[in-house]
Write a protein that holds these residues in place. Structure first.
Motif, mmCIF file in Angstrom:
data_model
loop_
_atom_site.group_PDB
_atom_site.id
_atom_site.type_symbol
_atom_site.label_atom_id
_atom_site.label_comp_id
_atom_site.label_asym_id
_atom_site.label_seq_id
_atom_site.Cartn_x
_atom_site.Cartn_y
_atom_site.Cartn_z
ATOM 1 N N ARG A 125 20.078 50.900 54.804
ATOM 2 C CA ARG A 125 19.354 50.470 53.624
ATOM 3 C C ARG A 125 18.819 48.993 53.761
ATOM 4 O O ARG A 125 17.686 48.684 53.209
ATOM 5 N N ARG A 126 19.084 48.167 54.638
ATOM 6 C CA ARG A 126 18.149 46.733 54.865
ATOM 7 C C ARG A 126 17.128 46.985 55.527
ATOM 8 O O ARG A 126 16.047 46.599 55.217
ATOM 9 N N ILE A 127 16.899 48.336 56.610
ATOM 10 C CA ILE A 127 15.703 48.493 56.964
ATOM 11 C C ILE A 127 14.830 49.179 55.995
ATOM 12 O O ILE A 127 13.611 48.905 56.264
ATOM 13 N N GLN A 128 15.351 49.827 55.433
ATOM 14 C CA GLN A 128 14.388 50.437 54.285
ATOM 15 C C GLN A 128 13.822 49.432 53.254
ATOM 16 O O GLN A 128 12.824 49.535 52.938
ATOM 17 N N ALA A 129 14.615 48.462 52.877
ATOM 18 C CA ALA A 129 14.114 47.261 52.076
ATOM 19 C C ALA A 129 13.159 46.634 52.919
ATOM 20 O O ALA A 129 11.948 46.292 52.097
ATOM 21 N N ILE A 130 13.259 46.365 54.045
ATOM 22 C CA ILE A 130 12.101 45.604 54.930
ATOM 23 C C ILE A 130 10.801 46.559 54.934
ATOM 24 O O ILE A 130 9.711 45.933 54.851
ATOM 25 N N LEU A 131 11.215 47.705 55.092
ATOM 26 C CA LEU A 131 9.819 48.599 55.089
ATOM 27 C C LEU A 131 9.349 48.870 53.765
ATOM 28 O O LEU A 131 7.990 48.668 53.691
ATOM 29 N N GLY A 132 9.996 48.941 52.737
ATOM 30 C CA GLY A 132 9.382 48.778 51.441
ATOM 31 C C GLY A 132 8.889 47.636 50.993
ATOM 32 O O GLY A 132 7.928 47.757 50.028
ATOM 33 N N ARG A 133 9.008 46.513 51.269
ATOM 34 C CA ARG A 133 8.210 45.469 51.123
ATOM 35 C C ARG A 133 6.792 45.542 51.817
ATOM 36 O O ARG A 133 5.874 44.890 51.488
ATOM 37 N N ARG A 134 6.654 46.288 52.767
ATOM 38 C CA ARG A 134 5.272 46.552 53.555
ATOM 39 C C ARG A 134 4.575 47.675 52.910
ATOM 40 O O ARG A 134 3.542 47.864 53.238
ATOM 41 N N ALA A 135 5.072 48.172 51.812
ATOM 42 C CA ALA A 135 4.420 49.310 51.337
ATOM 43 C C ALA A 135 3.330 48.990 50.636
ATOM 44 O O ALA A 135 2.922 47.626 50.404
ATOM 45 N N CYS A 136 2.278 49.607 50.502
ATOM 46 C CA CYS A 136 1.065 49.524 49.700
ATOM 47 C C CYS A 136 1.462 48.950 48.154
ATOM 48 O O CYS A 136 2.244 49.354 47.520
ATOM 49 N N PRO A 137 0.624 48.217 47.886
ATOM 50 C CA PRO A 137 0.715 47.548 46.646
ATOM 51 C C PRO A 137 0.667 48.575 45.462
ATOM 52 O O PRO A 137 -0.312 49.508 45.662
ATOM 53 N N ARG A 138 1.312 48.518 44.332
ATOM 54 C CA ARG A 138 1.146 49.217 43.242
ATOM 55 C C ARG A 138 -0.364 49.544 42.538
ATOM 56 O O ARG A 138 -0.774 48.130 42.406
#
Length: 80
Positions: A43-56
């Motif tokens: 879940r922590r890895i998912q959160a880190i990857l989520g921060r790198r996602a394209c801006p809305r």
């Protein structure tokens, strides 16, 4: 800061793998084994990857109900 204590993987290492193209926890696991032992860091890895996602992006249309302009809306009105 450590993300995966089982393999000693840091947040910086996960970010580096993400910069190199890893975009899922499974791809991070392939790169550095994080998330493959106890799984508590996934879940922590998912959160880190989520921060790198394209801006809305802005919503495509905000002028009014889109359904009212479609054929389906006319059928719904007639049925009512």
């Amino acid at each position: 800061m450590y993300v995966c204590h089982c393999f000693g993987v840091t947040e910086a290492q996960v970010q580096r793998h993400a910069e190199d193209g890893a975009s899922t926890p499974r791809q991070i696991a392939s790169a550095c084994k994080a998330g493959t032992d106890c799984g508590s860091c996934v879940r922590r890895i998912q959160a880190i990857l989520g921060r790198r996602a394209c801006p809305r992006h802005e919503p495509a249309y905000q002028g009014g109900p889109v359904l009212a302009e479609s054929e389906g809306a006319k059928e719904l009105e007639e049925a009512a």
